[in-house]
Scaffold this motif. Structure first.
Motif, PDB file in Angstrom:
ATOM      1  N   TYR A 213       0.740  -1.395  -0.008  1.00 56.12           N
ATOM      2  CA  TYR A 213       0.490  -0.179  -0.043  1.00 56.12           C
ATOM      3  C   TYR A 213       0.825   1.264  -0.263  1.00 56.12           C
ATOM      4  O   TYR A 213       1.797   0.860   0.259  1.00 56.12           O
ATOM      5  N   ARG A 237      -9.311   4.034  -5.451  1.00 51.16           N
ATOM      6  CA  ARG A 237      -9.334   2.712  -4.528  1.00 51.16           C
ATOM      7  C   ARG A 237     -11.871   3.896  -4.335  1.00 51.16           C
ATOM      8  O   ARG A 237     -12.004   3.076  -3.361  1.00 51.16           O
ATOM      9  N   GLU A 241     -15.147   2.326  -3.333  1.00 54.49           N
ATOM     10  CA  GLU A 241     -15.584   2.050  -1.790  1.00 54.49           C
ATOM     11  C   GLU A 241     -17.064   3.113  -1.914  1.00 54.49           C
ATOM     12  O   GLU A 241     -17.815   3.035  -0.778  1.00 54.49           O
ATOM     13  N   VAL A 290      -4.261   2.410   0.198  1.00 52.69           N
ATOM     14  CA  VAL A 290      -4.286   3.156  -1.320  1.00 52.69           C
ATOM     15  C   VAL A 290      -3.247   1.313  -1.977  1.00 52.69           C
ATOM     16  O   VAL A 290      -2.144   1.800  -1.769  1.00 52.69           O
TER      17      VAL A 290
END
Ligand SMILES: [Zn+2]
Length: 293
Positions: A213, A237, A241, A290
């Motif tokens: 990440y 991302r 979400e 991320v």
């Protein structure tokens, strides 16, 4: 077949196995070496004391008694699982036993039934006396059995032996019943598991693979005009979400759509007020996970 372990090394390997070791009086020079040979050593023999109480049992194993001078073993394993070392060298514990059994131990083969008493066991075996009345009723606490397992495994590991080098007195000398209260096959299984690593504390945790990440780049990173693949990855991302507020994109350049999207993410995390201003902070960033771009 092996050269007997030194006193210091024995203490070292027992402690390394996680055992509590007590050195009793002059145990390091206490032995019956003037009465016969000690070594080569071939195995570990387990006994029960037919006594109760740690201090009394340790004393009798150190001193012996009329007709059988001590040491009566190398170590006493008490009911708490502590080891009391009482002898280093030849000790009066094994007596005469079966040469076929010795051969099987040397070869680490299946044990034959002991039906002869033709061989000096005190020369060839480490002996451990476990505090137990041996009446089949006196319990064997798990910590004591675990200590037997650890002592035997430590010595086997030191000499490169398998669990088959560990026997009970009753498997050596006709007429003996010790140890009574657990099976030697079961104990050998435990020793084998420990030697195989199964019963050992887990290995140090495997090094976690490098986190994949993106580390938080700092709030100052996010400003109009900033261009970076990190921003694209972040935007993807946010969309994943359900927080994407993009007309098009996401793209590498920080825009108001990024800020609004990120604000939606902060709100999703129940951040409020200034904490939901759309500018990434470390906590919300780390939660977003991320991927490295
Ligand atoms: Zn015995």
């Amino acid at each position: 077949m092996a050269k007997p372990i030194s006193a210091s090394k024995l203490v070292e390997i027992l402690r390394a196995e996680g055992l509590t070791v007590h050195e009793v009086r002059n145990w390091r020079s206490h032995n019956r070496n003037t009465k016969g040979p000690w070594g080569p050593v071939n195995g570990v023999m387990i006994h029960h004391t037919v006594t109760s109480g740690t201090a009394a049992s340790v004393n009798i194993c150190y001193n012996g008694y009329s007709g059988l001078p001590g040491p009566l073993c190398h170590g006493v394993i008490d009911k708490k699982g502590h080891i009391h070392l009482v002898g280093n060298g030849r000790a009066n514990h094994a007596g005469l036993g079966d040469s076929d059994v010795l051969r099987a131990v040397v070869n680490e083969a299946k044990l034959p039934h002991d039906n002869e008493a033709d061989t000096d066991g005190n020369r060839h075996f480490y002996g451990f006396e476990c505090v137990n009345l041996g009446d089949g009723k006196d319990p064997w606490p798990e910590v004591q059995k675990e200590a037997i397992e650890k002592v035997a495994a430590a010595i086997c590991r030191h000499h490169g032996w398998s669990e088959r080098s560990v026997i009970g007195h009753k498997e050596w000398q006709p007429g003996k019943t010790d140890p009574r209260g657990f099976t030697m096959d079961g104990m050998r299984k435990r020793i084998a598991d420990r030697l195989g690593g199964k019963a050992q504390p887990p290995d140090p945790k495997p090094t976690p693979s490098k986190p994949s990440y993106e580390p938080f780049p700092g709030s100052g990173f996010f400003h109009v005009g900033q261009k970076s693949p990190v921003i694209t990855a972040m935007g993807r991302r946010l969309v994943a979400e359900g927080c994407g507020r993009y007309e098009e994109g996401p793209g590498p350049e920080w825009t108001e759509a990024d800020r609004l999207s990120y604000q939606a993410w902060q709100q999703k995390l129940r951040f409020k007020g200034k904490d939901a201003d759309g500018i990434p902070g470390k906590v919300s960033w780390d939660k977003l996970m991320v991927p490295n771009s």
